[in-house]
Design an enzyme around this catalytic site. Structure first.
Site, PDB file in Angstrom:
ATOM      1  N   ARG A   1       0.830  -1.213   0.000  1.00  0.00           N
ATOM      2  CA  ARG A   1       0.000   0.000   0.000  1.00  0.00           C
ATOM      3  C   ARG A   1       0.864   1.262   0.000  1.00  0.00           C
ATOM      4  NH1 ARG A   1      -4.873  -2.102   3.909  1.00  0.00           N
ATOM      5  NH2 ARG A   1      -6.179  -2.788   2.197  1.00  0.00           N
TER       6      ARG A   1
ATOM      7  N   LYS B   1     -19.137 -17.786   1.881  1.00  0.00           N
ATOM      8  CA  LYS B   1     -20.597 -17.678   2.008  1.00  0.00           C
ATOM      9  C   LYS B   1     -21.274 -16.892   0.897  1.00  0.00           C
ATOM     10  CE  LYS B   1     -20.402 -17.844   6.993  1.00  0.00           C
ATOM     11  NZ  LYS B   1     -20.416 -17.039   8.207  1.00  0.00           N
TER      12      LYS B   1
ATOM     13  N   GLY C   1     -12.828  -4.450   0.969  1.00  0.00           N
ATOM     14  CA  GLY C   1     -14.210  -4.000   1.160  1.00  0.00           C
ATOM     15  C   GLY C   1     -14.641  -3.026   0.083  1.00  0.00           C
TER      16      GLY C   1
ATOM     17  N   GLY D   1      -8.748  -8.421  -0.722  1.00  0.00           N
ATOM     18  CA  GLY D   1      -9.058  -9.450   0.271  1.00  0.00           C
ATOM     19  C   GLY D   1      -8.393 -10.773  -0.040  1.00  0.00           C
TER      20      GLY D   1
HETATM   21  P1  AMP Z   1     -14.829 -14.937   2.129  1.00  0.00           P
HETATM   22  O1  AMP Z   1     -14.239 -14.172   3.276  1.00  0.00           O
HETATM   23  O2  AMP Z   1     -16.286 -15.158   2.216  1.00  0.00           O
HETATM   24  O3  AMP Z   1     -14.361 -14.399   0.784  1.00  0.00           O
HETATM   25  O4  AMP Z   1     -14.218 -16.390   2.236  1.00  0.00           O
HETATM   26  C1  AMP Z   1     -12.869 -16.691   2.138  1.00  0.00           C
HETATM   27  C2  AMP Z   1     -12.616 -17.958   2.859  1.00  0.00           C
HETATM   28  O5  AMP Z   1     -13.421 -18.967   2.307  1.00  0.00           O
HETATM   29  C3  AMP Z   1     -11.195 -18.445   2.765  1.00  0.00           C
HETATM   30  O6  AMP Z   1     -10.589 -18.311   4.027  1.00  0.00           O
HETATM   31  C4  AMP Z   1     -11.340 -19.907   2.370  1.00  0.00           C
HETATM   32  O7  AMP Z   1     -10.558 -20.786   3.151  1.00  0.00           O
HETATM   33  C5  AMP Z   1     -12.811 -20.192   2.623  1.00  0.00           C
HETATM   34  N1  AMP Z   1     -13.323 -21.273   1.806  1.00  0.00           N
HETATM   35  C6  AMP Z   1     -13.215 -21.426   0.476  1.00  0.00           C
HETATM   36  N2  AMP Z   1     -13.779 -22.579   0.081  1.00  0.00           N
HETATM   37  C7  AMP Z   1     -14.248 -23.180   1.179  1.00  0.00           C
HETATM   38  C8  AMP Z   1     -14.930 -24.415   1.414  1.00  0.00           C
HETATM   39  N3  AMP Z   1     -15.215 -25.235   0.415  1.00  0.00           N
HETATM   40  N4  AMP Z   1     -15.279 -24.699   2.692  1.00  0.00           N
HETATM   41  C9  AMP Z   1     -14.978 -23.861   3.702  1.00  0.00           C
HETATM   42  N5  AMP Z   1     -14.343 -22.691   3.533  1.00  0.00           N
HETATM   43  C10 AMP Z   1     -13.984 -22.350   2.289  1.00  0.00           C
END
Ligand code: AMP
Length: 439
Positions: free
Chosen positions: A79, A241, A420, A397
């Site tokens: 950054r 999610k 974000g 991210g």
């Molecule tokens: P997010 O913060 O929602 O973008 O999610 C990122 C996180 O999702 C990362 O830390 C990954 O380890 C996790 N992730 C990706 N695929 C899976 C999965 N199949 N099951 C559980 N966690 C996951």
């Protein structure tokens, strides 16, 4: 590959890569809404190139919110490095650069742990000239320090979040910050989704304002990708999610030709389709939403691709027993932690035949080496697409962390510095820090 609908709605729409790359909204004559109606709206944003900087006190919002280890040493200075072109421009134009930033979450209290002093030291090394560290971000002492500056000098103010008024976007605090500058430059894309005093409130009191080079770069790539993509336009969405990405999915359903979905969120879609998902991650309260997304994609003729196979494990651990199974063959006691080889091949093909690609979210638990292959393959496919002239953009991210982990940052067109902020941009939301630059 599971295609909920297979049709490329965008073929035949023509845009040249060149025109998509021109930051025409960052000039005085052309409002940026001419490039993007939903995101940028009727803003008229100037570039720092259009400001008269010589002899001026240039108040710059940078994003020096850098990660540090326990000793306070900076572990990633990207950054700071990304802000150099803007700072160097001010210095070489004979301006006086007064930099301000936040660091961490000191919650409105002075806390030495969150001092920007290490950032000042690192910046001085990178610039090859002294950077004076202010004891505060407002007050008499800071006022005197700024008054003593000479043309070409650089001062870094102390963490603006040592005051609760920063996040409250409080008027008096904004006015005090603004009093330090004749002109204002915002180069902190990573903080542009927050209406804080240093990103928003100050602009009430400084009429001459502009976007720095980093801000321009982010707006150019993310803005143009969504507003006037060269087609085919593919978005890859992953992560844990659906709930964290729902607004992005909804917005991109109106813009993309293809959406590839990976990560933990796929299992909520599969559950919505009535499949057995074993112990995979699921958001029970988002199953109806998943059904709606699938129906919407179908109605809009979007090529909405879910994986056809997955790597499943008998525990959430890198050392767990694992195997590749078809999406229809997930057994109880097993959980999907990555996409499988067949899905990798189909996703890679979709990516490498696209002309614009936006990626947000890992395909699997890439932090564990045994479940990183899907995410690595997507990163490789982005690099390949870039070689063939595609514009490839990685949201901040986790995807940015992943592409860095694979050493492919330079192999794609743009890696956003704002997690974000880039997400909100892709959701089609107005970023207050960008809107406030309107003049
Ligand atoms: P997010 O913060 O929602 O973008 O999610 C990122 C996180 O999702 C990362 O830390 C990954 O380890 C996790 N992730 C990706 N695929 C899976 C999965 N199949 N099951 C559980 N966690 C996951």
């Amino acid at each position: 590959m599971k295609k909920v609908r297979t049709q490329n709605t965008g073929s035949g729409r023509k845009n040249s890569v060149k025109s998509a790359m021109l930051p025409v909204y960052l000039c005085s004559q052309k409002p940026i809404h001419s490039l993007s109606t939903s995101l940028l709206q009727a803003f008229m944003i100037h570039s720092i190139d259009q400001l008269d900087l010589a002899g001026k006190r240039v108040l710059v919002r940078v994003d020096f919110n850098v990660p540090q280890d326990d000793t306070g040493a900076i572990t990633d200075d990207i950054r700071i490095r990304e802000s150099l072109p803007t700072i160097q421009k001010i210095v070489s134009s004979g301006g006086r650069a007064i930099l301000m930033s936040h660091l961490g979450r000191p919650k409105g209290k002075v806390n030495a742990k969150y001092s920007l002093k290490p950032a000042a030291e690192r910046l001085a090394e990178l610039l090859g000239k002294p950077v004076k560290m202010a004891p505060d971000c407002i007050g008499d002492e800071v006022g005197k320090m700024v008054a003593l500056m000479e043309d070409g000098d650089v001062v870094l103010l102390e963490n603006v979040r040592f005051y609760a008024q920063e996040e409250e976007n409080e008027d008096d605090f904004s006015r005090k910050l603004a009093a330090l500058g004749d002109v204002y430059v915002n180069d902190a894309f990573g903080s542009a989704h927050r209406a804080h005093a240093s990103t928003h409130g100050v602009t009430k009191y400084i009429t001459k304002r502009a976007a720095g080079y980093l801000m321009q770069k982010e707006l150019k790539y993310l803005g143009d990708a969504v507003a006037q993509p060269v087609r085919p336009f593919t978005a890859i969405l992953g992560g844990s999610k659906i709930s964290g990405k729902i607004d992005v999915i909804t917005n991109l359903l109106d813009k993309c030709d293809t959406i590839l979905v990976g990560g933990g969120m796929i299992f909520t879609f599969f559950k919505a389709m009535g499949k057995e998902i074993g112990d995979s991650l699921v958001e029970e309260d988002k199953i109806e939403l998943a059904k709606e997304i699938i129906a919407n994609a179908k109605a809009k003729n979007i090529n909405f691709m879910l994986p056809t196979d997955a790597i499943v494990a008998d525990a959430f651990s890198n050392d767990a027993a694992r195997k590749t199974v078809s999406i229809d063959g997930i057994e109880k006691g097993w959980r999907g932690l990555d996409i499988g080889a067949e899905s990798i091949a189909a996703f890679s093909k979709a990516i490498t035949t696209s002309k614009t690609v936006v990626w947000n979210g890992p395909m699997g638990v890439f932090e564990m080496s045994n479940f990183a292959a899907g995410t690595k393959a997507v990163a490789d496919a982005l690099a390949e697409a870039t070689k063939h002239g595609a514009v490839t953009i990685v949201g901040g991210g986790d995807s940015a962390a992943a592409i860095e982990q694979f050493g492919l940052v330079k192999a794609v067109s743009h890696v956003s510095t704002g997690g974000g902020a880039s997400l909100e941009f892709l959701e089609g939301k107005e970023l207050p820090g960008v809107a406030a630059l309107d003049s």
